[in-house]
Design a protein around this motif. Structure first.
Motif, PDB file in Angstrom:
ATOM      1  N   GLN A  42      -9.665  -0.645  -3.511  1.00  0.00           N
ATOM      2  CA  GLN A  42      -9.291  -0.142  -5.014  1.00  0.00           C
ATOM      3  C   GLN A  42      -8.336   1.112  -4.952  1.00  0.00           C
ATOM      4  O   GLN A  42      -8.914   2.125  -4.351  1.00  0.00           O
ATOM      5  N   ALA A  43      -7.025   0.927  -5.258  1.00  0.00           N
ATOM      6  CA  ALA A  43      -6.010   2.058  -4.897  1.00  0.00           C
ATOM      7  C   ALA A  43      -5.529   2.583  -6.293  1.00  0.00           C
ATOM      8  O   ALA A  43      -5.451   1.812  -7.218  1.00  0.00           O
ATOM      9  N   GLU A  44      -5.285   3.809  -5.939  1.00  0.00           N
ATOM     10  CA  GLU A  44      -4.353   4.466  -7.416  1.00  0.00           C
ATOM     11  C   GLU A  44      -3.248   4.908  -6.996  1.00  0.00           C
ATOM     12  O   GLU A  44      -2.859   5.259  -5.987  1.00  0.00           O
ATOM     13  N   ILE A  45      -2.158   4.443  -7.962  1.00  0.00           N
ATOM     14  CA  ILE A  45      -0.763   4.675  -8.047  1.00  0.00           C
ATOM     15  C   ILE A  45      -0.320   5.805  -8.964  1.00  0.00           C
ATOM     16  O   ILE A  45      -0.578   5.700  -9.987  1.00  0.00           O
ATOM     17  N   SER A  46       0.171   6.745  -8.407  1.00  0.00           N
ATOM     18  CA  SER A  46       0.435   7.885  -9.287  1.00  0.00           C
ATOM     19  C   SER A  46       1.820   7.620 -10.244  1.00  0.00           C
ATOM     20  O   SER A  46       1.992   7.914 -11.315  1.00  0.00           O
ATOM     21  N   GLU A  47       2.656   6.595  -9.551  1.00  0.00           N
ATOM     22  CA  GLU A  47       4.126   6.405 -10.300  1.00  0.00           C
ATOM     23  C   GLU A  47       4.228   4.823 -10.388  1.00  0.00           C
ATOM     24  O   GLU A  47       4.901   4.247  -9.604  1.00  0.00           O
ATOM     25  N   PRO A  48       3.432   4.268 -11.321  1.00  0.00           N
ATOM     26  CA  PRO A  48       3.642   2.783 -11.417  1.00  0.00           C
ATOM     27  C   PRO A  48       4.759   2.211 -11.813  1.00  0.00           C
ATOM     28  O   PRO A  48       6.001   3.027 -12.459  1.00  0.00           O
ATOM     29  N   GLU A  49       5.184   1.161 -11.365  1.00  0.00           N
ATOM     30  CA  GLU A  49       6.734   0.714 -11.529  1.00  0.00           C
ATOM     31  C   GLU A  49       6.851   0.206 -12.994  1.00  0.00           C
ATOM     32  O   GLU A  49       5.870  -0.277 -13.527  1.00  0.00           O
ATOM     33  N   LYS A  50       8.081   0.681 -13.443  1.00  0.00           N
ATOM     34  CA  LYS A  50       8.316   0.628 -14.753  1.00  0.00           C
ATOM     35  C   LYS A  50       9.581  -0.534 -14.914  1.00  0.00           C
ATOM     36  O   LYS A  50      10.378  -0.790 -13.929  1.00  0.00           O
TER      37      LYS A  50
ATOM     38  N   LEU B  63       0.690  -1.334   0.005  1.00  0.00           N
ATOM     39  CA  LEU B  63      -0.014   0.069  -0.009  1.00  0.00           C
ATOM     40  C   LEU B  63       0.790   1.183  -0.098  1.00  0.00           C
ATOM     41  O   LEU B  63       0.268   2.442  -0.005  1.00  0.00           O
ATOM     42  N   GLN B  64       2.063   1.214  -0.070  1.00  0.00           N
ATOM     43  CA  GLN B  64       2.841   2.366  -0.013  1.00  0.00           C
ATOM     44  C   GLN B  64       2.661   2.987  -1.452  1.00  0.00           C
ATOM     45  O   GLN B  64       2.755   2.494  -2.420  1.00  0.00           O
TER      46      GLN B  64
END
Length: 290
Positions: A177-185, A154-155
């Motif tokens: 339902q979580a929103e991630i601003s910087e998804p892992e690339k 959840l970080q």
């Protein structure tokens, strides 16, 4: 235990579905049972009873239904034990269900049904803020600090909605339902592989590697056995409490007082959950390897 499911993208943000295991104490379990019942009560009271009493009443949207929550809480103070946003979500779901029923021209969508307390899978959905208070603790509105599985997933996330569920196996889960601003690339590997999905083998790769179909026959057989036991025991109990023409009951006990069919119900759910979890774990390992 936790599951992560990638759902969709909105610009640079990514919405993920995250499922965590909850370990509420006895007091929190009793409070959750009350909150499940409050959602069920609001669903049945807002529309079903309202339209049964007077079918000529106008259709109300979710905002007007939310406005009725305040006097409803004064009349029924036990509703204050629930997260206020969860009762608003009930109104949202109920309004959408009635709209689908009124707009359906095929007759395939039925009207919203009465929610019974006998339904096995209990849940409620809220939109309030959930805070991480430790490696294995979350602060959930109205519940306080609840022990959970690892919260590291959840970080750097923003929870949009959360759902607390009680499975038929007796285990509690938290679906987010979580929103991630910087998804892992991920960096490109430059490698390619072809995948053929079949029946005898789940997947055959172009490099010759084969993934056999998952075999959970042991737990599936157990689940079928207990399904038959459950159906037979419940049928016998229904015959005992059945009323005759003179409205006389063969057995004065209630349906819930018979525990034999309820034990079979839990055993059936346990084996079904084991088979589903093993199958899900197998698929996760396969996709991770790919």
């Amino acid at each position: 235990m936790f599951d992560i499911i990638l759902k969709r993208k909105e610009g640079t943000n990514v919405l993920k579905g995250i499922k965590l295991r909850l370990y509420p104490n006895r007091t929190q379990q009793n409070q959750l049972e009350q909150m499940f019942g409050n959602d069920r009560f609001v669903w049945n009271a807002m529309m079903n009873e309202r339209y049964q009493n007077n079918r000529d009443l106008p259709f109300l949207g979710k905002f007007k239904l939310n406005y009725l929550l305040k006097p409803l809480k004064k009349e029924y103070p036990f509703l204050k034990t629930s997260d206020s946003s969860s009762l608003q979500v009930v109104n949202e779901f109920l309004t959408q269900s009635w709209k689908n029923f009124f707009q359906d021209k095929t007759g395939q969508i039925g009207k919203p049904r009465f929610h019974s307390r006998k339904y096995l899978k209990k849940s409620y959905t809220g939109k309030s803020i959930i805070r991480i208070t430790g490696k294995r603790y979350l602060k959930i509105p109205k519940l306080g600090y609840v022990k959970t599985s690892k919260t590291g997933v959840l970080q750097n996330t923003k929870v949009k909605r959360y759902t607390v569920m009680l499975e038929p196996t007796g285990k509690y889960y938290l679906s987010l339902q979580a929103e991630i601003s910087e998804p892992e690339k991920y960096s490109l590997t430059g490698k390619q592989v072809g995948i053929d999905v079949g029946v005898a083998d789940l997947a055959i790769l172009s490099n010759g590697l084969k993934y056999p179909s998952f075999n959970s026959s042991y737990f599936e057989k157990k689940a079928k056995i207990w399904q038959k036991k459950y159906s037979r025991r419940r049928h016998l109990v229904k015959l005992l409490v059945l009323q005759n023409k003179n409205k006389r009951v063969l057995c004065p006990r209630s349906l819930e007082s018979f525990t034999n069919w309820q034990k079979a119900q839990k055993s059936k759910a346990k084996y079904q959950a084991k088979a589903a979890n093993q199958r899900r774990d197998y698929l996760h390992k396969l996709t991770t390897h790919l």
